[in-house]
Design a protein around this motif. Sequence first.
Motif, PDB file in Angstrom:
ATOM      1  N   VAL A 168      -1.264   3.193  -0.630  1.00  0.00           N
ATOM      2  CA  VAL A 168      -1.049   4.397   0.164  1.00  0.00           C
ATOM      3  C   VAL A 168      -2.340   4.717   0.918  1.00  0.00           C
ATOM      4  N   SER A 169      -2.215   4.998   2.197  1.00  0.00           N
ATOM      5  CA  SER A 169      -3.393   5.298   3.008  1.00  0.00           C
ATOM      6  C   SER A 169      -4.088   6.552   2.484  1.00  0.00           C
ATOM      7  N   ALA A 170      -5.395   6.567   2.618  1.00  0.00           N
ATOM      8  CA  ALA A 170      -6.190   7.722   2.209  1.00  0.00           C
ATOM      9  C   ALA A 170      -7.100   8.118   3.363  1.00  0.00           C
ATOM     10  N   HIS A 211       3.201  13.458  -3.258  1.00  0.00           N
ATOM     11  CA  HIS A 211       2.120  12.913  -4.086  1.00  0.00           C
ATOM     12  C   HIS A 211       2.617  12.341  -5.408  1.00  0.00           C
ATOM     13  N   ARG A 212       3.891  11.931  -5.432  1.00  0.00           N
ATOM     14  CA  ARG A 212       4.333  11.116  -6.562  1.00  0.00           C
ATOM     15  C   ARG A 212       3.778   9.705  -6.402  1.00  0.00           C
ATOM     16  N   LEU A 213       3.493   9.314  -5.170  1.00  0.00           N
ATOM     17  CA  LEU A 213       2.692   8.137  -4.862  1.00  0.00           C
ATOM     18  C   LEU A 213       1.464   8.670  -4.138  1.00  0.00           C
ATOM     19  N   ARG A 214       0.329   8.695  -4.793  1.00  0.00           N
ATOM     20  CA  ARG A 214      -0.828   9.419  -4.287  1.00  0.00           C
ATOM     21  C   ARG A 214      -1.651   8.574  -3.318  1.00  0.00           C
ATOM     22  N   PRO A 215      -2.383   9.232  -2.401  1.00  0.00           N
ATOM     23  CA  PRO A 215      -3.258   8.501  -1.476  1.00  0.00           C
ATOM     24  C   PRO A 215      -4.220   7.595  -2.219  1.00  0.00           C
ATOM     25  N   GLY A 216      -4.325   6.347  -1.750  1.00  0.00           N
ATOM     26  CA  GLY A 216      -5.214   5.372  -2.368  1.00  0.00           C
ATOM     27  C   GLY A 216      -4.563   4.527  -3.447  1.00  0.00           C
ATOM     28  N   ALA A 217      -3.380   4.942  -3.922  1.00  0.00           N
ATOM     29  CA  ALA A 217      -2.725   4.224  -5.014  1.00  0.00           C
ATOM     30  C   ALA A 217      -2.125   2.911  -4.520  1.00  0.00           C
ATOM     31  N   ALA A 218      -2.361   1.833  -5.268  1.00  0.00           N
ATOM     32  CA  ALA A 218      -1.747   0.541  -4.952  1.00  0.00           C
ATOM     33  C   ALA A 218      -0.287   0.566  -5.401  1.00  0.00           C
ATOM     34  N   LEU A 219       0.586  -0.033  -4.609  1.00  0.00           N
ATOM     35  CA  LEU A 219       2.009  -0.030  -4.927  1.00  0.00           C
ATOM     36  C   LEU A 219       2.373  -1.214  -5.813  1.00  0.00           C
ATOM     37  N   ASP A 220       3.132  -0.927  -6.835  1.00  0.00           N
ATOM     38  CA  ASP A 220       3.660  -1.970  -7.719  1.00  0.00           C
ATOM     39  C   ASP A 220       5.033  -2.361  -7.174  1.00  0.00           C
TER      40      ASP A 220
END
Length: 273
Positions: free
Chosen positions: A78-80, A32-41
Motif C-alpha cells: 500500500v502506498s505511503a 486502514h484495514r490495509l494500512r499505508p506501507g503494508a505489503a499485500l499477502d
Amino acid sequence: MSGADDIAEVLPGARELDVCLAASLRERMFEHRLRPGAALDEASLSRHYGVSRASLRAALQRLATDGLLRPAGEGFAVSALARDDLACLCEQLAQIECHLLCRLAARSSEALVAVLEDCRRAAAQGAVVGNAAEGRDGAATDEESIVAAQRWLTCLRRAAAAGGAPVFALLAAQLRRQLRLVLGPAWPAIERAAMLDLRVPFGSALLQGRDDEIERLCRMQGRALLAALEATMDVSSSGAGGRVATAAGEALPRGAHSRLGQGKVPVDSPLRR
C-alpha cells in the motif's frame, strides 16, 4: 463478511471481477484495514475473495495505476505518503481545482446559472433531509450550514470536472484518493473541518469570469484543508510564535482550526487577506 459479500457491498451488480476486487480493496485501504506501507499477502487475499491469483493481480494493477499501490519485491504494498508531502499535495489539488473552475467560468451565463442552481438544490436537499429526520423547522445549525456548503462545493467540483479536460479531473481525483489513503477513516471529518462557506464568493467569481478571484478562493480552501490536516496529525510547528506553517509559507494561529470547522475565519488569519 465473506469475500463475495464484501465485493457486492461495494459494487452491487458490477460485472467485471477485477473492478469489483479493486473497489473492495480500495475501501479496505481507505478504512486502514490495509494500512499505508503494508505489503499485500496475495495468497491470503485470493483465498479471502475466492478468486484466482490472476484475477487478483488484475485488480492490484488497477490500484497501482491509481497510485494506491507500489511495487514491493515481487508483489505490491500500500502506498505511503510522507507527512512532509502534505503541503505540496494540498497546493497541487488547489491548483488543479482552480484550473477546472476557471474553465467552468468560461461557459455561457445560462450554463453557469444552471450549474449554480444545481449546486443550490444539492445544498438545500441536505438541510431538508436533516430537518425532517430531527422533526425540526427553522434556521440551520452551524454544523448543518457546513454540511450544506460541503454539498454545494462537491456539486460544483463535479460540474467542473465533467466539463473540464479529463486529465485534470483524473489528477484531482487521484490526489484526493492519496489524501484518503493517508488519513483513512479520519478523512471525512477532516474534510468537513476544513470546509469554508465560500458559496457566495465562488458564485460571484464564476458569473463574473474572475479567474484571479477563483484562484484566491481555491488557495484559501487549500490552506484551510492543510491547517485541518496539520492540527489532526499533530505536525510539528514552525517555531514562530506557536504558529503552524501552511502551503503558501503563511501561518494560521493555533486555535484557528476549530473555527475553520465552523466556516468562520479568525480576523488575524491570513485567510482574511
